[in-house]
Design an enzyme around this catalytic site. Sequence first.
Site, PDB file in Angstrom:
ATOM      1  N   TYR A 145      -1.589   0.184  10.280  1.00 41.15           N
ATOM      2  CA  TYR A 145      -1.862  -0.472   8.995  1.00 41.15           C
ATOM      3  C   TYR A 145      -0.628  -0.392   8.085  1.00 41.15           C
ATOM      4  O   TYR A 145      -0.135  -1.409   7.579  1.00 41.15           O
ATOM      5  CB  TYR A 145      -3.077   0.186   8.319  1.00 41.15           C
ATOM      6  CG  TYR A 145      -3.253  -0.222   6.880  1.00 41.15           C
ATOM      7  CD1 TYR A 145      -3.590  -1.532   6.549  1.00 41.15           C
ATOM      8  CD2 TYR A 145      -3.074   0.697   5.846  1.00 41.15           C
ATOM      9  CE1 TYR A 145      -3.740  -1.909   5.222  1.00 41.15           C
ATOM     10  CE2 TYR A 145      -3.235   0.327   4.522  1.00 41.15           C
ATOM     11  CZ  TYR A 145      -3.561  -0.975   4.217  1.00 41.15           C
ATOM     12  OH  TYR A 145      -3.704  -1.349   2.905  1.00 41.15           O
ATOM     13  N   THR A 180       0.818  -1.224   0.000  1.00 43.86           N
ATOM     14  CA  THR A 180       0.000   0.000   0.000  1.00 43.86           C
ATOM     15  C   THR A 180       0.843   1.262   0.000  1.00 43.86           C
ATOM     16  O   THR A 180       1.979   1.263   0.507  1.00 43.86           O
ATOM     17  CB  THR A 180      -0.884   0.022   1.268  1.00 43.86           C
ATOM     18  OG1 THR A 180      -1.515   1.296   1.387  1.00 43.86           O
ATOM     19  CG2 THR A 180      -0.075  -0.206   2.534  1.00 43.86           C
TER      20      THR A 180
HETATM   21  N1  UFG Z   1     -12.968  11.067   2.030  1.00 48.84           N
HETATM   22  C1  UFG Z   1     -13.966  12.001   2.257  1.00 48.84           C
HETATM   23  N2  UFG Z   1     -15.182  11.534   2.656  1.00 48.84           N
HETATM   24  C2  UFG Z   1     -15.452  10.218   2.860  1.00 48.84           C
HETATM   25  C3  UFG Z   1     -14.428   9.280   2.622  1.00 48.84           C
HETATM   26  C4  UFG Z   1     -13.184   9.739   2.211  1.00 48.84           C
HETATM   27  O1  UFG Z   1     -13.761  13.198   2.116  1.00 48.84           O
HETATM   28  O2  UFG Z   1     -16.581   9.888   3.249  1.00 48.84           O
HETATM   29  C5  UFG Z   1     -11.661  11.549   1.575  1.00 48.84           C
HETATM   30  C6  UFG Z   1     -10.520  11.134   2.500  1.00 48.84           C
HETATM   31  O3  UFG Z   1     -10.393  12.090   3.534  1.00 48.84           O
HETATM   32  C7  UFG Z   1      -9.357  11.099   1.529  1.00 48.84           C
HETATM   33  C8  UFG Z   1      -9.989  10.682   0.190  1.00 48.84           C
HETATM   34  O4  UFG Z   1     -11.389  10.938   0.344  1.00 48.84           O
HETATM   35  O5  UFG Z   1      -8.832  12.379   1.377  1.00 48.84           O
HETATM   36  C9  UFG Z   1      -9.811   9.216  -0.119  1.00 48.84           C
HETATM   37  O6  UFG Z   1     -10.195   8.480   1.018  1.00 48.84           O
HETATM   38  P1  UFG Z   1     -10.372   6.894   1.004  1.00 48.84           P
HETATM   39  O7  UFG Z   1     -10.823   6.498   2.376  1.00 48.84           O
HETATM   40  O8  UFG Z   1     -11.209   6.490  -0.153  1.00 48.84           O
HETATM   41  O9  UFG Z   1      -8.915   6.358   0.724  1.00 48.84           O
HETATM   42  P2  UFG Z   1      -7.544   6.651   1.496  1.00 48.84           P
HETATM   43  O10 UFG Z   1      -6.731   7.530   0.608  1.00 48.84           O
HETATM   44  O11 UFG Z   1      -7.751   7.122   2.874  1.00 48.84           O
HETATM   45  O12 UFG Z   1      -6.999   5.178   1.672  1.00 48.84           O
HETATM   46  C10 UFG Z   1      -6.510   4.408   0.622  1.00 48.84           C
HETATM   47  C11 UFG Z   1      -6.720   2.950   0.929  1.00 48.84           C
HETATM   48  C12 UFG Z   1      -5.999   2.559   2.170  1.00 48.84           C
HETATM   49  C13 UFG Z   1      -4.570   2.918   2.032  1.00 48.84           C
HETATM   50  C14 UFG Z   1      -4.399   4.336   1.612  1.00 48.84           C
HETATM   51  C15 UFG Z   1      -2.984   4.560   1.268  1.00 48.84           C
HETATM   52  O13 UFG Z   1      -8.079   2.684   1.089  1.00 48.84           O
HETATM   53  O14 UFG Z   1      -6.127   1.177   2.381  1.00 48.84           O
HETATM   54  O15 UFG Z   1      -5.164   4.628   0.474  1.00 48.84           O
HETATM   55  O16 UFG Z   1      -2.699   5.842   1.321  1.00 48.84           O
HETATM   56  F1  UFG Z   1      -3.939   2.786   3.203  1.00 48.84           F
END
Ligand code: UFG
Length: 332
Positions: free
Chosen positions: A140, A116
């Site tokens: 994680y 990841t």
């Molecule tokens: N976000 C929102 N609202 C929501 C959900 C997410 O604004 O309801 C934002 C988050 O703050 C983030 C972006 O959308 O800025 C993407 O969020 P995600 O939860 O879809 O994905 P992440 O970037 O947090 O996480 C992903 C993977 C993880 C991994 C990570 C690595 O899902 O498993 O990338 O950076 F660890």
Amino acid sequence: MKVLVVGGAGYIGSHMVNALSKKDCKVVVLDDLSGGHRDAVRNADLVVGSLAERERLDRLLGAHKFDAVMHFASFIEVGRSVRDPAAYYRNNLINTLNLLEAMMANGVRRFVFSSTAAIFGEPESSPIDEQHRKAPINPYGHSKLMVEQILSDYAKAYGLESVCLRYFNAAGADAQAGLGERHDPETHLIPLVLQTAAGRREAISIFGTDYDTPDGTCIRDYVHVMDLCDAHWLALQRLLSGTGSGRYNLGNGLGYSVQQVIDTARAVTSREIAVRHEPRRPGDPARLVADSTLARKELGWHPQRAELERIIADAWAWEQQRPLARLADLAA
Ligand code: UFG
């Protein structure tokens, strides 16, 4: 060729199982169904079981002559990993060690590992290439980086060849095959935005509008799940050809903000999507964009579905099948 896909009933794993079956591979799936779905396993034998059961793993690996193992079965929620690190280290680290030991004991020496972008932590520069400092900021990310370290040591000591694929933001679906993202609870942006478009949620929360980005919302590198499957296939070919281990960052090098994702989803779905502005979510870096030059060069990986419109359109096609998937879950 015969491949063991651990976590093959989950989101990315189920797409991979389907892709392998199209390449005429014989596939066995091992999944405890804690996050996966029985009906998502296509054209493969499903063994319901956990990596915690070492003796059972030995029997499974002893009964088949696997050419390789692909490992998708891990916990992925960053926030939960902070609240309950024990569960994360047990599942993502100890259970993976069980798998590696069972592989060694049974002479299986090719391994493709789902890593990841979270191993990099807060980026020092963008886009992020493989040389970037690795400094995870949550359990994680630590659990995944520890497995990467173990794999380097196993390569030297035991000749286990591995490819670690560091996904940035996996998204999209193979709706034609009836496959898509089915996390429960869902925390990822694109499915939540589309559930809002479908009327299954009232509004999508935007976590933070004061980041140092052009529109103030976080930027991510969304990569189509089927492009990730292509990378896994190429990784497998690399291992079979004896070229050796590798570590690759997988993204399109295109960053899209949360606001751009919502706007694109409005255009793709022609639906209203209500938003709610909320404070920042702890641990979210402002910008995470991959430099995948190495994957292109060494694996020959060329993502075919890089445009955000395509990724969201495919996820939307899946979202419309979700009620059917719910019925399948109830029947299982
Ligand atoms: N976000 C929102 N609202 C929501 C959900 C997410 O604004 O309801 C934002 C988050 O703050 C983030 C972006 O959308 O800025 C993407 O969020 P995600 O939860 O879809 O994905 P992440 O970037 O947090 O996480 C992903 C993977 C993880 C991994 C990570 C690595 O899902 O498993 O990338 O950076 F660890």
